[in-house]
Write a protein that holds these residues in place. Structure first.
Motif, mmCIF file in Angstrom:
data_model
loop_
_atom_site.group_PDB
_atom_site.id
_atom_site.type_symbol
_atom_site.label_atom_id
_atom_site.label_comp_id
_atom_site.label_asym_id
_atom_site.label_seq_id
_atom_site.Cartn_x
_atom_site.Cartn_y
_atom_site.Cartn_z
ATOM 1 N N LYS A 14 42.107 27.124 30.539
ATOM 2 C CA LYS A 14 42.213 27.581 31.681
ATOM 3 C C LYS A 14 43.369 28.667 31.388
ATOM 4 O O LYS A 14 43.347 29.754 32.706
ATOM 5 C CB LYS A 14 42.982 26.568 32.608
ATOM 6 C CG LYS A 14 41.612 25.774 32.204
ATOM 7 C CD LYS A 14 40.479 25.889 33.267
ATOM 8 C CE LYS A 14 39.534 24.720 33.500
ATOM 9 N NZ LYS A 14 38.826 25.284 33.961
ATOM 10 N N SER A 15 44.461 29.193 31.246
ATOM 11 C CA SER A 15 45.399 29.749 31.255
ATOM 12 C C SER A 15 45.108 31.159 30.907
ATOM 13 O O SER A 15 45.330 32.166 31.307
ATOM 14 C CB SER A 15 46.758 29.709 30.412
ATOM 15 O OG SER A 15 46.906 30.732 30.984
ATOM 16 N N ASP A 16 44.123 31.875 29.828
ATOM 17 C CA ASP A 16 43.584 32.736 29.593
ATOM 18 C C ASP A 16 42.855 33.097 30.475
ATOM 19 O O ASP A 16 42.491 34.118 30.500
ATOM 20 C CB ASP A 16 43.472 32.254 27.969
ATOM 21 C CG ASP A 16 44.110 32.222 26.810
ATOM 22 O OD1 ASP A 16 43.743 32.157 26.194
ATOM 23 O OD2 ASP A 16 45.230 32.940 27.233
ATOM 24 N N ARG A 17 42.073 31.887 30.519
ATOM 25 C CA ARG A 17 40.610 32.273 31.845
ATOM 26 C C ARG A 17 41.727 33.490 33.352
ATOM 27 O O ARG A 17 41.037 34.452 33.550
ATOM 28 C CB ARG A 17 40.196 31.431 32.230
ATOM 29 C CG ARG A 17 38.900 31.329 33.221
ATOM 30 C CD ARG A 17 37.608 30.328 33.515
ATOM 31 N NE ARG A 17 37.398 30.486 34.881
ATOM 32 C CZ ARG A 17 35.920 29.640 35.005
ATOM 33 N NH1 ARG A 17 35.946 28.725 34.471
ATOM 34 N NH2 ARG A 17 36.223 30.293 36.072
ATOM 35 N N TYR A 18 42.480 32.534 33.395
ATOM 36 C CA TYR A 18 43.282 33.267 34.818
ATOM 37 C C TYR A 18 43.684 34.231 34.806
ATOM 38 O O TYR A 18 43.855 35.616 35.578
ATOM 39 C CB TYR A 18 44.005 31.960 35.266
ATOM 40 C CG TYR A 18 45.037 32.814 35.891
ATOM 41 C CD1 TYR A 18 45.386 33.507 36.729
ATOM 42 C CD2 TYR A 18 46.750 32.924 35.009
ATOM 43 C CE1 TYR A 18 46.701 33.481 38.002
ATOM 44 C CE2 TYR A 18 48.000 33.349 36.306
ATOM 45 C CZ TYR A 18 47.504 33.520 37.052
ATOM 46 O OH TYR A 18 49.104 34.201 38.077
ATOM 47 N N LYS A 19 44.355 34.696 32.856
ATOM 48 C CA LYS A 19 45.597 35.913 33.545
ATOM 49 C C LYS A 19 43.445 37.152 33.249
ATOM 50 O O LYS A 19 43.865 38.073 33.658
ATOM 51 C CB LYS A 19 45.337 36.034 31.646
ATOM 52 C CG LYS A 19 46.936 37.287 31.542
ATOM 53 C CD LYS A 19 47.342 37.529 30.513
ATOM 54 C CE LYS A 19 48.871 36.617 30.703
ATOM 55 N NZ LYS A 19 49.566 36.973 29.307
ATOM 56 N N ASP A 20 42.205 37.059 32.376
ATOM 57 C CA ASP A 20 41.259 37.067 32.001
ATOM 58 C C ASP A 20 40.938 37.844 33.433
ATOM 59 O O ASP A 20 40.426 39.390 33.626
ATOM 60 C CB ASP A 20 40.500 36.920 31.036
ATOM 61 C CG ASP A 20 40.792 36.596 29.964
ATOM 62 O OD1 ASP A 20 41.863 37.716 29.287
ATOM 63 O OD2 ASP A 20 40.003 35.437 28.780
ATOM 64 N N SER A 21 40.816 36.673 34.120
ATOM 65 C CA SER A 21 40.637 37.305 36.240
ATOM 66 C C SER A 21 41.409 38.113 36.640
ATOM 67 O O SER A 21 40.673 39.253 37.158
ATOM 68 C CB SER A 21 40.097 35.582 36.671
ATOM 69 O OG SER A 21 39.461 34.727 35.905
ATOM 70 N N GLY A 22 42.779 38.088 36.494
ATOM 71 C CA GLY A 22 43.279 38.958 36.673
ATOM 72 C C GLY A 22 42.807 40.134 36.604
ATOM 73 O O GLY A 22 42.878 41.437 36.565
ATOM 74 N N ILE A 23 43.146 40.523 35.026
ATOM 75 C CA ILE A 23 42.408 41.718 34.507
ATOM 76 C C ILE A 23 41.658 42.327 35.043
ATOM 77 O O ILE A 23 40.916 43.836 35.631
ATOM 78 C CB ILE A 23 43.107 41.829 33.449
ATOM 79 C CG1 ILE A 23 43.140 41.356 32.432
ATOM 80 C CG2 ILE A 23 41.524 43.454 32.252
ATOM 81 C CD1 ILE A 23 43.494 41.257 31.131
ATOM 82 N N VAL A 24 39.773 41.469 35.306
ATOM 83 C CA VAL A 24 38.761 41.813 36.057
ATOM 84 C C VAL A 24 39.179 42.321 37.457
ATOM 85 O O VAL A 24 38.299 43.186 37.546
ATOM 86 C CB VAL A 24 37.745 40.887 36.023
ATOM 87 C CG1 VAL A 24 36.725 41.623 36.547
ATOM 88 C CG2 VAL A 24 37.806 40.576 33.904
ATOM 89 N N LEU A 25 39.381 41.601 38.037
ATOM 90 C CA LEU A 25 39.617 42.010 39.403
ATOM 91 C C LEU A 25 40.832 42.974 39.438
ATOM 92 O O LEU A 25 40.547 44.316 40.827
ATOM 93 C CB LEU A 25 40.583 40.360 40.124
ATOM 94 C CG LEU A 25 39.208 39.360 40.555
ATOM 95 C CD1 LEU A 25 40.630 37.850 41.461
ATOM 96 C CD2 LEU A 25 38.165 40.205 41.157
ATOM 97 N N LEU A 26 41.725 42.977 38.781
ATOM 98 C CA LEU A 26 42.113 44.455 38.600
ATOM 99 C C LEU A 26 41.564 45.574 38.821
ATOM 100 O O LEU A 26 41.991 46.483 39.290
ATOM 101 C CB LEU A 26 43.408 44.482 37.736
ATOM 102 C CG LEU A 26 44.721 45.458 38.193
ATOM 103 C CD1 LEU A 26 45.665 45.749 39.810
ATOM 104 C CD2 LEU A 26 45.657 44.780 36.906
ATOM 105 N N LEU A 27 41.148 45.811 37.703
ATOM 106 C CA LEU A 27 40.389 47.186 37.069
ATOM 107 C C LEU A 27 38.971 47.000 38.413
ATOM 108 O O LEU A 27 38.960 48.063 39.045
ATOM 109 C CB LEU A 27 39.591 47.135 36.419
ATOM 110 C CG LEU A 27 40.254 46.744 34.882
ATOM 111 C CD1 LEU A 27 39.377 46.276 33.452
ATOM 112 C CD2 LEU A 27 41.271 48.024 34.652
ATOM 113 N N ALA A 28 38.585 45.682 38.967
ATOM 114 C CA ALA A 28 37.642 45.906 40.101
ATOM 115 C C ALA A 28 37.993 46.564 41.271
ATOM 116 O O ALA A 28 37.622 47.922 41.657
ATOM 117 C CB ALA A 28 36.440 44.544 40.225
#
Lengths: 72, 952
Positions: A14-28
């Motif tokens: 879950k935690s990795d997904r949280y961080k990955d989602s943050g990166i994706v949203l930040l880039l988007a």
């Protein structure tokens, strides 16, 4: 005893997904704010409030991300 | 009511008083303190980001760059999406090491006090324009309310009121280690009020000027250029530069850093900020375009920075708008000066101080003085700076300054190669550019605004150009300096500790609590050092007598952390560096123990490190719950691991064992474990069974790289059960031998009686002496028989022997015992071939029982007239003794595998207990041997293999 402990243990995905989602949203949102994708909300001939709509979407994305973080 | 300033100033004083009161009430009320830790309160406190710049300056900014003004807040919203990858990893590092400012962070990461000092100086100078912006906004607002003129006393009076408030409220919070729910609650209340103020004025203007939302739409519909002009700022202005600047300012501005990391109630609270802070800023910015359009129509002659007040339709709303700005400016001043004063103390004052003068009271008093100086410096700059441009111009100067820290902070998390030289070089370059093309024009010391144009930047966008040039030069020099500079060992260690995937570094050990305190005496003064040591001991639950190296390292670690918050990380490390007496090389076992001491901390954030740490903790739990005692020693014979079973077996608590030398363990355990560890490493894993401190334990020592792991198994219960069975078995044997015993005693007794009677009849017979000798001989025979039986039947489990004894004697004694039980009608011959020189190591009486059981079994199996053979051989190659008891019986008819199971018997009911061979098997096992069943040439062999012994 060990079996019980194993059952309690869940892989830390879950935690990795949280961080990955943050990166994706930040880039988007970075692209939406800094690249020609700005045209999605920069509407000189249209509504004055479209920057705030874009901002509202960012808040909603942040709320979803926060929920991911709390789950993780 | 003649003086129009009466109400604004009166309400300002009342408002500031209310804030101070709120802070006090929250501090004194436990329930309110809990509420102050709520994530919503924390998010609102981070709203301290919005200052008088947002309330007043943004409208003026919109007049220049349209929606470009949004960049200052949208950048923060974007930064909030980076919380998982940027804010939280930084928070982990900051909280772990107890930093209270970005200067602490950078000076620790680059292991350079110089970095801390340079960063502090640069931030103090760089943020002064921002502080003066707040002063200017409030004074200009007061002047506007006063009809365009300001009395001479207004500035000094406001400076005194504001300085008094900040110093007064800051007094309570001047010690950065205090928990500050009152401060956080005050900031949240301030954010709520300024949001309320701006929304109230915005809504009032929307209805009073435009007649509502539809009116605004109609107003804009007939003026399409008004909307177009707003969007120009996004497409052609310094939009991207402002977005980047505010992205980093969101957490690098000293006040933001302080609230985000130092006042963070817990790690989870930051996850609510991801959307709460952007939402707060969205609501705050929503009225600003309305106020801007209204200002253009209603107050074209008033400077745009004051359109919030100029468009307010009524005096009360003007006061509300004014108080909103006062609220925002006050919070900014309060937090900025608290944060900056901490940096000044840690990186300017303390490194230069005379150590003997250091006392907490003086430190706090001096910090109050610094807070006051910073406030008045802001006022002074306001009076010095010429009034040119908008409020935003002042703020942007500070934003560009703060941005210069971004390369260093990013390197903290992600670039291990970065070093102090690169940091200083980059900062010098960026600060130099900032000074020349940003600060110099502001101070009206020269026109350098053309510099960006010479470098090819758009001349129409000097703000954006100055930002890109300064950060570009900074990043380039930072990279060059780091790549071509050398990295010190301590810098590399700090880099590892700070990386996003890193773990904390460890302090070394001192040899006693007093040694630690003596060193701190020199740094903190005697009473403060004692206070700090007592506090750390109390937090760790240790006593002053503590002398275990590991425990003292934990004490040093805690002290470093506590002092880091008080005097800065470099000072703290320096203070404790000299008490470290242990090399800091890689030491896996110590590292494990250190990580275990951090169990109460939250897991690292995400990634491989989180996974690894979870697995490590899981395995650590499994180790702790194992039913076998586990103890690990490092290369210095210090106990590193001591699990629960170890405590159960030995009665020694882990807290008493871990961190101490093996030799310091109480009683027999120290010797037993030391013997195990001292065993030849080539015999790793060999079991050692002993009766230690009321327990039967089996211990094994395994030698690894730089460590020894000892495992203990408590066999007390098993041993007790085994002894009971052995005893029962012996008693059963005695029962079976009863007839033989009677015969063995009866015969000599009869002979003895007869000789005695004859002697009584003929007391003077010539052979009287000879007869008496016969009587004595028969009596001795009886005594020997009885002694032999008692010796066999009565045995205390704790009387176990371990010695070398003659196998031949043992076999002879066993044969004598089973002879007693032989049935008269079943003649059995014995053939014994055991060389006299063969000796066996073990318990002779237990071994005798083994032989009795095997011989007993052979007698029962033998046909009448059969021969039982007992022979033994010394195997030179194996250095072991083998013993065979064979009979002429038919062998086992059932399952051979069950032969040695308890209660397994092929004899008729009532003839056997089924324990004989089982007991024999246990005894052989205790002697490191085993019993095999074999058939050879029509005979049954019970072969006892592998007895430790000697022969020739």
């Amino acid at each position: 005893m060990v079996i019980e402990a194993s059952a309690r243990y869940t892989p830390p995905m879950k935690s990795d997904r949280y961080k990955d989602s943050g990166i994706v949203l930040l880039l988007a949102f970075g692209m939406v704010l800094l690249t020609p994708l700005k045209s999605l909300w920069v509407t000189p001939q249209g509504a004055w409030w479209s920057p705030f709509v874009m901002w509202g979407v960012l808040v909603a994305a942040g709320a979803w991300l926060a929920r991911e973080g709390r789950r993780g | 009511m003649d003086n129009p300033l009466l109400w604004p100033l009166g309400l300002t004083a009342a408002y500031l008083g209310a804030l101070a009161l709120l802070s006090e009430i929250v501090e004194r009320t436990p329930r309110l303190r809990e509420w102050a830790d709520h994530p919503l309160v924390y998010a609102l406190a981070l709203g301290v980001y919005a200052t008088a710049w947002t309330l007043f300056g943004s409208v003026g900014f919109a007049d220049q760059f349209g929606f470009g003004f949004l960049a200052i807040s949208v950048g923060v919203a974007l930064s909030c999406l980076a919380i998982p990858v940027l804010w939280e990893p930084l928070s982990t590092v900051v909280r772990r090491h107890g930093f209270s400012s970005v200067a602490d962070l950078l000076s620790f990461r680059f292991q350079s006090q110089r970095v801390g000092t340079v960063v502090t100086c640069f931030l103090v100078f760089g943020l002064m324009p921002y502080i003066s912006l707040q002063v200017r906004a409030i004074l200009e607002a007061a002047t506007f309310i006063n009809g365009g003129t300001a009395p001479a006393w207004l500035g000094p009076a406001y400076a005194c009121v504001m300085g008094g408030f900040v110093v007064g409220l800051g007094v309570r919070y001047v010690d950065p280690r205090e928990h500050r729910p009152g401060l956080v609650a005050t900031l949240a209340a301030e954010s709520t009020f300024k949001l309320f103020a701006l929304l109230a004025v915005g809504l009032a203007v929307l209805w009073s000027v435009f007649g509502g939302v539809s009116g605004l739409q109609e107003h804009l519909a007939v003026r399409p250029e008004a909307v177009e002009r707003m969007y120009d700022g996004v497409t052609s202005g310094p939009w991207a530069a402002l977005l980047v600047a505010s992205f980093f300012a969101a957490f690098l501005l000293p006040r933001q850093f302080h609230v985000a990391y130092v006042e963070q109630p817990d790690q989870g609270a930051m996850r609510h900020v991801i959307w709460l802070l952007p939402l707060f800023l969205l609501l705050l910015n929503l009225p600003l375009p309305i106020l801007y359009w209204a200002g253009r129509d209603v107050a074209p002659n008033v400077i745009p920075d004051l359109w919030v007040l100029a468009t307010a339709p009524s005096s009360p709303l003007v006061l509300v708008g004014f108080l909103g700005a006062v609220s925002a400016a006050t919070a900014m001043l309060l937090m900025s000066t608290i944060a900056l004063s901490g940096m000044v103390m840690n990186h300017l004052v303390l490194p230069l101080r005379k150590t003997e003068e250091f006392e907490p009271e003086r430190l706090i008093a001096f910090r109050r003085f610094v807070v006051g100086c910073l406030v008045f410096a802001g006022f002074a700059l306001h009076w010095i700076l010429p009034r040119a441009g908008s409020l935003v111009d002042l703020g942007l100067v500070s934003f560009v300054a703060v941005l210069q820290l971004a390369p260093g902070v990013l390197a903290v998390l992600w670039w291990r190669r970065a070093n102090a030289r690169g940091m200083l070089l980059g900062l010098a370059g960026g600060a130099g550019v900032w000074l020349v093309i940003v600060a110099v024009p502001l101070l009206n010391l020269g026109d350098t605004s053309l510099v960006p144009a010479y470098l090819g930047f758009d001349q129409a966008d000097p703000r954006g150009a100055s930002l890109w040039i300064s950060i570009g030069v900074n990043a380039l020099l930072f990279a060059v300096g780091s790549l071509f500079g050398t990295m010190r060992d301590e810098e590399a260690a700090a880099a590892q500790a700070c990386l996003a995937s890193g773990r904390p570094t460890r302090s070394g050990a001192a040899h006693s609590v007093s040694a630690v305190q003596r060193r701190l005496d020199d740094v903190l003064g005697a009473s403060s050092a004692r206070e700090e040591v007592d506090r750390a001991l109390d937090e760790l639950g240790m006593s002053r007598d503590e002398d275990r190296p590991m425990a003292l390292r934990r004490l040093a670690e805690r002290l470093e952390r506590n002092l880091s918050e008080l005097v800065g990380p470099m000072q703290a490390r320096q203070a404790l560096a000299e008490v470290n007496s242990r090399p800091t090389g890689p030491d896996l076992t110590s590292e494990l123990a250190f990580l275990d001491s951090l169990r109460d901390e939250e897991l690292p954030e995400g990634g491989l490190e989180r996974s690894t740490e979870r697995v490590r903790r899981f395995l650590s739990d499994v180790l702790e719950e194992m039913p076998i005692g586990v103890c690990t020693l490092d290369s210095n014979a210090e106990v590193i691991v001591w699990n629960q079973s170890m405590t159960d077996i030995s009665g020694i608590e882990a807290s008493a064992a871990v961190g101490g030398d093996l030799g310091n363990l109480p009683g027999p355990w120290s010797e037993f474990l030391a013997d195990l560890v001292a065993k030849d490493p080539n015999k790793a894993g060999e079991a050692e069974e002993q009766f230690v401190d009321e327990s039967w334990v089996v211990g094994r020592a395994t030698h690894g790289d730089q460590r020894v792991t000892v495992t203990l198994q408590d066999r007390s219960a098993e041993q007790r059960l085994q002894m009971q069975v052995l005893h029962q078995d012996r008693l059963a044997s005695v029962g079976r031998l009863a007839a033989g015993i009677a015969h063995e005693i009866g015969n000599p007794l009869s002979g003895l009686t007869m000789v005695a009677e004859n002697l009584a009849d003929e007391p003077n017979a010539e052979d009287a002496a000879e007869r008496i000798d016969r009587i004595l001989a028969e009596a001795d025979r009886i005594r020997t028989t009885i002694q032999s039986m008692l010796s066999y039947a009565r045995r205390d489990p704790q009387d176990r022997e371990h010695r070398r004894f003659s196998l031949e004697e043992s076999v002879r004694e066993a044969r004598g015992l089973v002879d007693l039980g032989k049935k008269p009608d079943k003649e059995i011959d014995f053939s014994v071939d055991v060389p006299d020189e063969i000796e066996v190591v073990g318990d002779p009486r237990a071994f005798s029982q083994l032989l009795v059981n095997l011989l007993d079994n052979a007698i029962d199996a033998s046909p009448p007239g059969g021969t039982i053979e007992a022979f033994a051989r010394w195997d030179q190659s194996r250095q072991e003794v083998d013993l065979v008891i064979s009979d002429e019986g038919d062998g086992v008819s059932g399952d051979v595998d069950e032969l040695f199971d308890p209660f397994y018997t092929t004899k008729p009911v009532g003839k056997g207990t089924g324990l004989g061979l089982n007991v024999a098997y246990w005894i052989a096992d205790d002697h490191g041997a085993r019993i095999d069943y074999e058939r050879h040439d029509g005979r049954t062999w019970f072969l006892v293999r592998g007895l430790e012994g000697a022969g020739s």
